[in-house]
Write a protein that holds these residues in place. Structure first.
Motif: not given
Length: 584
Positions: A266-268, A271-272, A275, A300-301, A303-305
Motif C-alpha cells: 500500500c505504501t509503495s 499514488t498521490d 491518497l 513508512a505506512f 508517514d504515508r497515511f
C-alpha cells in the motif's frame, strides 16, 4: 450463533464487492446467510455426510460463507482449500484431498468441466469424492426442492471436529489441523477480549477465506460478534491495493486486518492522486500478523497515511498460528505500538540485551535490531519461553522457543499421532511439570509481560556460530535495489561450513538483468554484508513469482532451498561471460 443472529430483526451481515468496488456490491443479512446455509446443509444431510469431511474449494465470496456454515449445520467437518486454478494451487489441492480423503468437494461451477483433470492427479488408491457445484442457481434450485424439514440440522458436540485447517506449508508439507467448535468459539472470545465492544463496529477484509487469518480472524469473528463485514476477493486487492483502503474510506470501516506485506505494498503503490481520496480516520483496530511485523514497514505506512487520518494506535501487531486456531497475543487496543531495541550481535548469540532508544538510533547500521512487540498473551492462555534442546524454561534474557497452552490450542494433526504428541503435548524436562504445551516452532522472548517474536526455529541460519534471522536479511535484500522484489535466504553446506545463499526476484527480463547484473549483485552483497556481517556465497536471480509462497504470502524458505539445491529453481540466465560468485 448464526441461528440466533438470523432470528433477530434483519441485520446486515456481509457486503461483498465482487470486483473490489461498490459497482456490483451484493449484500446479505444474517437471515439470508442462514437460509443459504440451510440449503447446503439439507443437500449434505440427504447424502448422509454427518461426521464426514467436505473440502471447501469455492472462490472467495458469499457462496463460500454459505457453504461453510452449511457444512457446520450438517454436522460435517469443513476442509478449506485454495481453489485448484493454477499449477501450484492444484498441487496443494491434490495433497489436501489425498491426505483427508473427503466424501464431497464443494466447488464453483466454472470447474465442473475439469473434474476429470483434477481426479487424474489423484493416486489410484484415493477414493474419488462426489463434487457439488454451488452458485446462485444452485441455491435457488436447492431451496425450491427442500423438504419441509430441510431446516433441520445435525446435533454438533462442542468438542467435535468443526474444521480441518491445513498449515500454510512455510516450513514443510501442509498438515491438517483438527479444530473443534470449542476452539473456534474460544478464538473469537479471545479476540473480543482484546477488541472490546463497539456498537458501530464495521469490518473489512480481502484475506483469503481458506487462510486462518481470513477465516477465523474475520469471517467467523464477525458472525460471532454480530457486526457487518465488507469483503473483496484477494486478487482485486493484489491487483490494486488502493481498493482496500478505499473500501475502508467508503464504508467507514472501524476494524480490518492484513499481513506485513500488505502495508508495504500500500505504501509503495498507492499514488498521490489516490491518497487524496482516502480518509482512514474511522479505523480503531487494524490487526497486523501472519508474518514478522517490521518496524520499518509500520513507520513508512504511518508517514504515508497519517495525513489521511490513520492513527498508529489503531494498529495491533499480533502473533498467532493455525495450531492455536489463530490468536495467541496482541497489542491492547488504543495503546502505542511498542518497539524493543536490541543489540544485534547479542541477539545473534541468543541473548536479549536491550539498548536505550537514543543509543540504538545513533548506532551504526546493523548494530541495533528493532523488534515489534506482539502484545499481551490472550486471556485464559499461557506462553512460556523454552530452551528447545534442553526442554527447560529459558533463562531470563535468552531467546527460546514459544510454547503455548490454552483453549485455542487445537487437538492435533489429522492421522499423525507421533507428530501430534511431539507438537501438541510437549512437556518440560522437569518431571513435576504437569501441563502439556503446544510447541510453536517460533523463537522469541517475553518483555515486560509482552511477547516478542524473533523468527522461526527451522528457518534460523547459523553461520560461524551466529544465529541470523532470514527475514531481517531478506528485508535488506529487497531494499538494496529498486528492481528487486521478493527474497528468500537460507544456508547450504560449503567447503568450510554453512554458507549463506540469497534468492531474489528481479523485476525485468534476463536481457535487462544482463546489463545490470554486476550493479544489482554488488548492491545485494553490500547491503547484506554491511547490515549483517556476512557475505552471501551466492546470489540467485529469479523471475518474479519464482519463489514459493504460502497462501498468506509467506516465503516458503524450505521449498526454495530444496529447489535451489536440486537445480530446479527458476533462474534469469546471466550474461555468458560472467563468472558465478561461487560453485555450489
Amino acid at each position: 450463533m448464526l441461528g440466533h443472529r438470523a432470528s433477530l430483526p434483519r441485520q446486515l451481515a456481509f457486503r461483498f464487492l465482487p470486483d473490489g468496488t461498490d459497482d456490483a456490491a451484493v449484500e446479505w443479512t444474517y437471515h439470508d446467510l442462514a437460509q443459504h446455509a440451510a440449503t447446503v446443509a439439507a443437500d449434505l444431510l440427504r447424502r448422509e455426510l454427518t461426521g464426514r469431511r467436505v473440502v471447501l474449494a469455492l472462490d472467495p465470496g458469499l457462496h463460500y460463507i454459505a457453504a461453510l456454515f452449511g457444512i457446520f449445520r450438517a454436522g460435517a467437518t469443513a476442509v478449506p482449500s485454495f481453489p485448484p486454478t493454477g499449477k501450484r494451487a492444484l498441487a496443494r489441492f491434490v495433497s489436501i484431498v489425498e491426505d483427508c480423503a473427503p466424501d464431497v468437494i464443494v466447488a464453483d461451477t466454472r470447474l465442473a468441466d475439469r473434474v476429470a483433470q483434477f481426479e487424474a492427479e489423484l493416486p489410484a488408491s484415493v477414493a474419488r469424492p462426489h463434487w457439488m457445484f454451488v452458485d446462485d442457481d444452485y441455491l435457488r434450485r436447492a431451496a425450491g426442492s427442500r423438504t419441509p424439514d430441510g431446516g433441520a440440522h445435525a446435533p454438533v458436540p462442542a468438542d467435535g471436529p468443526a474444521l480441518l485447517q491445513y498449515t500454510s506449508g512455510s516450513t514443510g508439507d501442509p498438515k491438517g489441523i483438527v479444530l473443534t467448535h470449542e476452539n473456534l468459539v474460544s478464538n473469537c472470545r479471545a479476540l473480543e477480549a482484546n477488541m472490546g465492544y463497539e456498537p458501530d463496529r464495521v469490518g473489512c477484509t480481502w484475506l483469503p477465506p481458506y487462510h486462518d487469518m481470513g477465516l477465523m480472524g474475520t469471517i467467523m469473528l464477525a458472525v460471532h460478534g454480530g457486526w457487518p463485514l465488507v469483503l473483496m476477493p484477494p486478487a482485486y486487492f493484489v491487483q490494486r491495493p488502493y481498493r482496500w483502503l478505499k473500501a475502508v474510506t467508503d464504508h467507514k470501516v472501524t476494524i480490518s486486518v492484513g499481513p506485513n506485506f500488505a502495508f508495504d505494498i500500500c505504501t509503495s503503490s498507492i499514488t498521490d492522486e489516490e491518497l487524496a481520496t482516502l480518509d482512514l480516520g474511522s479505523l480503531r483496530q487494524v490487526f497486523c500478523g501472519s508474518e514478522p511485523v517490521s518496524r520499518a514497514t509500520l513507520d513508512a505506512f504511518r508517514d504515508r497515511f497519517g495525513p489521511r487520518g490513520y492513527d498508529e494506535t489503531s494498529l495491533i501487531p499480533c502473533y498467532g498460528l493455525a495450531e492455536a486456531t489463530l490468536y495467541v497475543s496482541g497489542k491492547r487496543t488504543g495503546s502505542a505500538v511498542k518497539t524493543v531495541w536490541l543489540d544485534r550481535a547479542e541477539l545473534e548469540n541468543g541473548r536479549v540485551r536491550q539498548l536505550p532508544a537514543e543509543e540504538a538510533e545513533a548506532a551504526e547500521d546493523g548494530r541495533a535490531a528493532r523488534i515489534v512487540s506482539c502484545g499481551e498473551v490472550a486471556e485464559g492462555h499461557e506462553v512460556i519461553i523454552v530452551d528447545p534442546g534442553e526442554r527447560r524454561p529459558a533463562e531470563a534474557g535468552r531467546v527460546g522457543e514459544v510454547w503455548v497452552r490454552g483453549p485455542n490450542v487445537a487437538t492435533g494433526y489429522l492421522g499423525k499421532p507421533e507428530l501430534t504428541a511431539e507438537t501438541f503435548a510437549a512437556r518440560l524436562a522437569d518431571p513435576e511439570a504437569g501441563h502439556t504445551y503446544l510447541r510453536t516452532g517460533d523463537l522469541g522472548f517475553l518483555h515486560e509481560g509482552e511477547l516478542c517474536i524473533t523468527g522461526r526455529l527451522k528457518d534460523l541460519v547459523v553461520i560461524a556460530g551466529r544465529n541470523l534471522y532470514p527475514q531481517d536479511i531478506e528485508h535488506s535484500v529487497r531494499g538494496s535495489h529498486e528492481k528487486l522484489r521478493g527474497a528468500a535466504v537460507f544456508s547450504v553446506p560449503g567447503e568450510s561450513g554453512e554458507e549463506l545463499v540469497v534468492v531474489t526476484e528481479f523485476r525485468g527480463t534476463a536481457r535487462q538483468l544482463a546489463g545490470e547484473r554486476g550493479e544489482v549483485r554488488d548492491a545485494v552483497v553490500a547491503a547484506v554484508t554491511a547490515g549483517h556481517g556476512v557475505a552471501p556465497a551466492d546470489v540467485h536471480f529469479a523471475p518474479v513469482g519464482a519463489i514459493p509462497m504460502t497462501t498468506s504470502g509467506k516465503v516458503r524458505r524450505d521449498a526454495t532451498r530444496k529447489a535451489y539445491v536440486q537445480g530446479t529453481l527458476k533462474k534469469l540466465t546471466p550474461a555468458a561471460d560472467e563468472p558465478p560468485l561461487s560453485v555450489r
